[in-house]
Design an enzyme around this catalytic site. Structure first.
Site, PDB file in Angstrom:
ATOM      1  N   HIS A 104      -8.683  33.564  -9.794  1.00 20.38           N
ATOM      2  CA  HIS A 104      -9.011  32.550 -10.801  1.00 20.38           C
ATOM      3  C   HIS A 104      -8.349  31.297 -10.231  1.00 20.38           C
ATOM      4  CE1 HIS A 104      -9.323  31.311 -15.288  1.00 20.38           C
ATOM      5  NE2 HIS A 104      -8.878  30.242 -14.613  1.00 20.38           N
ATOM      6  N   HIS A 120      -6.345  28.348  -8.993  1.00 19.37           N
ATOM      7  CA  HIS A 120      -5.083  27.816  -9.510  1.00 19.37           C
ATOM      8  C   HIS A 120      -4.454  26.904  -8.477  1.00 19.37           C
ATOM      9  CE1 HIS A 120      -4.415  31.703  -7.537  1.00 19.37           C
ATOM     10  NE2 HIS A 120      -3.292  31.183  -7.077  1.00 19.37           N
ATOM     11  N   ASP A 138       5.235  29.796 -12.722  1.00 15.92           N
ATOM     12  CA  ASP A 138       4.927  30.961 -11.885  1.00 15.92           C
ATOM     13  C   ASP A 138       5.963  32.049 -12.140  1.00 15.92           C
ATOM     14  OD1 ASP A 138       3.173  31.306  -8.994  1.00 15.92           O
ATOM     15  OD2 ASP A 138       4.808  32.708  -9.386  1.00 15.92           O
ATOM     16  N   ASN A 193      -4.580  27.679  -2.552  1.00 14.52           N
ATOM     17  CA  ASN A 193      -4.998  28.755  -1.661  1.00 14.52           C
ATOM     18  C   ASN A 193      -6.437  29.138  -1.980  1.00 14.52           C
ATOM     19  OD1 ASN A 193      -2.502  29.002  -0.312  1.00 14.52           O
ATOM     20  ND2 ASN A 193      -1.680  30.299  -1.947  1.00 14.52           N
TER      21      ASN A 193
HETATM   22  P1  5GP Z   1      -1.925  32.963  -4.931  1.00  7.18           P
HETATM   23  O1  5GP Z   1      -1.214  33.762  -3.884  1.00  7.18           O
HETATM   24  O2  5GP Z   1      -3.144  33.671  -5.473  1.00  7.18           O
HETATM   25  O3  5GP Z   1      -2.217  31.540  -4.505  1.00  7.18           O
HETATM   26  O4  5GP Z   1      -0.891  32.791  -6.098  1.00  7.18           O
HETATM   27  C1  5GP Z   1      -0.840  33.613  -7.230  1.00  7.18           C
HETATM   28  C2  5GP Z   1       0.422  33.239  -7.973  1.00  7.18           C
HETATM   29  O5  5GP Z   1       0.349  33.771  -9.272  1.00  7.18           O
HETATM   30  C3  5GP Z   1       1.693  33.788  -7.323  1.00  7.18           C
HETATM   31  O6  5GP Z   1       2.584  32.719  -7.033  1.00  7.18           O
HETATM   32  C4  5GP Z   1       2.244  34.746  -8.386  1.00  7.18           C
HETATM   33  O7  5GP Z   1       3.658  34.727  -8.451  1.00  7.18           O
HETATM   34  C5  5GP Z   1       1.621  34.210  -9.662  1.00  7.18           C
HETATM   35  N1  5GP Z   1       1.387  35.217 -10.680  1.00  7.18           N
HETATM   36  C6  5GP Z   1       0.746  36.416 -10.515  1.00  7.18           C
HETATM   37  N2  5GP Z   1       0.697  37.082 -11.679  1.00  7.18           N
HETATM   38  C7  5GP Z   1       1.300  36.288 -12.608  1.00  7.18           C
HETATM   39  C8  5GP Z   1       1.550  36.454 -14.007  1.00  7.18           C
HETATM   40  O8  5GP Z   1       1.206  37.458 -14.641  1.00  7.18           O
HETATM   41  N3  5GP Z   1       2.189  35.436 -14.628  1.00  7.18           N
HETATM   42  C9  5GP Z   1       2.583  34.304 -13.974  1.00  7.18           C
HETATM   43  N4  5GP Z   1       3.211  33.364 -14.691  1.00  7.18           N
HETATM   44  N5  5GP Z   1       2.361  34.122 -12.651  1.00  7.18           N
HETATM   45  C10 5GP Z   1       1.727  35.116 -11.983  1.00  7.18           C
HETATM   46 ZN    ZN Z   2     -10.048  34.168 -14.967  1.00  3.26          ZN
END
Ligand code: 5GP
Ligand code: ZN
Length: 114
Positions: free
Chosen positions: A98, A100, A30, A87
């Site tokens: 997407h 994750h 992350d 989430n």
């Molecule tokens: P969400 O809040 O959608 O569950 O988590 C998204 C996660 O993706 C966050 O922890 C954020 O730091 C991570 N993230 C967002 N953009 C990028 C990126 O460009 N590269 C990486 N490695 N992580 C990302």
């Molecule tokens: Zn995607």
């Protein structure tokens, strides 16, 4: 999927620190880690969230979960423990649409998660 940041990571259009990859999934660090170990695991096929995984594709979920367990073992956090977070949609705080799984470890987690 156009304009999906994680599809761009899969296609290597955006660089990432990949920790595991096979034909179905990819795992990478992350960019804004919330724990000493914070790895995201995603299917290579684009699904916006858990709500969008069809019954016929459910095997990808167990594949990701067991790969998260294997990575936790490799990262040395399996014995002390780790947290896997999925989430789903806006009330959960999902920001990237997407699907994750977050694999978090290397520190004591708190509960409730907030
Ligand atoms: P969400 O809040 O959608 O569950 O988590 C998204 C996660 O993706 C966050 O922890 C954020 O730091 C991570 N993230 C967002 N953009 C990028 C990126 O460009 N590269 C990486 N490695 N992580 C990302
Ligand atoms: Zn995607």
């Amino acid at each position: 999927m156009e304009n999906c940041i994680f599809c761009k990571i899969i296609d290597k259009e955006i660089p990432s620190e990949i920790v595991f990859e096979d034909e179905r999934i990819i795992a990478f660090n992350d960019i804004n880690p919330q724990a000493p170990i914070h790895i995201l695991l995603i299917p290579k096929e684009h699904f916006a969230s858990l709500n969008n995984i069809p019954e016929g594709k459910k095997d990808i979920l167990s594949h990701i979960l067991l790969k998260a367990r294997q990575i936790a073992q490799q990262e040395g956090i399996a014995e002390n423990g780790y947290r896997i977070v999925l989430n789903t949609e806006k009330d959960s705080g999902q920001e990237v649409f997407h699907i994750h799984f977050h694999l978090l470890g290397g520190r004591r987690m708190t509960w409730p998660p907030g």
